[in-house]
Design an enzyme around this catalytic site. Sequence first.
Site, PDB file in Angstrom:
ATOM      1  CE  LYS A  73      -0.347  -0.206   5.042  1.00  0.00           C
ATOM      2  NZ  LYS A  73      -1.237  -0.275   6.215  1.00  0.00           N
ATOM      3  CE1 TYR A 130      12.004  31.811   4.391  1.00  0.00           C
ATOM      4  CE2 TYR A 130      12.078  29.408   4.361  1.00  0.00           C
ATOM      5  CZ  TYR A 130      11.876  30.613   3.711  1.00  0.00           C
ATOM      6  OH  TYR A 130      11.544  30.612   2.370  1.00  0.00           O
TER       7      TYR A 130
END
Length: 353
Positions: free
Chosen positions: A35, A249
């Site tokens: 999956k 940042y």
Amino acid sequence: MDEQGPWLTVDLAAVVRNARRFAGAVGVPLLPMVKADGYGLGAVAVARALEAVEPWGYGVATLAEARALRAAGIARPIIAFWPLQPAWIDQYRSLDVRPVIGDLRSLDAWIAATAAPFHIEIDTGMGRAGFRWHDRETVAALPGRLALVPGFEGIFTHFAAADSSESETEIQWARLTEIVAGLEPRPRIVHAANSGAGQWGGRFAGTLARPGIFLYGGRAGPLAGESVATVTASVIAVRPIRAGDPVSYEGTHRSDSDGDVVTIAIGYADGIHRTLGNRGLVSIGGREYRMAGRITMDMTMVVVERGAVELGQPATVLGGRVGLDDQAGRGGTISYELLTSVGSRVVRRYQEA
């Protein structure tokens, strides 16, 4: 192929070796879980490689995932583990996919529509899906509903703590086996063992085992699969940095000394979690460096000694010297999430089995 971008190298031979090792431990055929696009590594490529171990079939979550396998020519049985909804029955039939059924309404709808195979899920303690083991009225209705139904192929449960608790796993297994004992005739397939349950051999395996993360190189309790995936990106900038200079940042990192700030062409859009900022590791030229500052959308930085890294060098952010589970732990997450987060612009490269 985009040679500028990051790339994911998948060792399919290692996937196969992990599968063989797991099968040897549990002593029953495998139902490998592929999956989430093979845990981010490519479901079709993984399933084709796993044909070498002759699995019983493959497990997915959704019909779309099953459709991709069928389109690629995968012919073995496929179980889609999202609980069946009656509106989906025609799609299951057209794709020859086994549904997972966990409520009486969906069970009655499937039996009325087709004699095709299906699997019953018993919720023995996961609290996610399936017939609740303690719902005595509903559980008591199952033998009558399932008696002589030709499509009733299998029954299963999902362990909630197989990585960490033998006692909890024992309790869930006992709940499942009690319900199976009340069925007549009994289904020919009973499955429960996920990767974590493999540590107890075939004790909780039933007739099929469902390995997932172990196949892809992740740790499950004391078991750790052989490394399978490596995520690499190129160094695209090397510039001098002074002691005290900020990186990224908000300036959450400031350089301890003069050196070089190295920019790597990979960021959170490619699956490098922001939680790895100032924590994660990068391997360049046989040395490990800590990620410096916040991870940005497309780029990640490290600070190195002056001249230690050259423009264009490969930098590994996952795999090799940067272990999957170790990196996940640094980011406060799990190996499953790191693998399935690898972005679509990361080119997949396969080393064939």
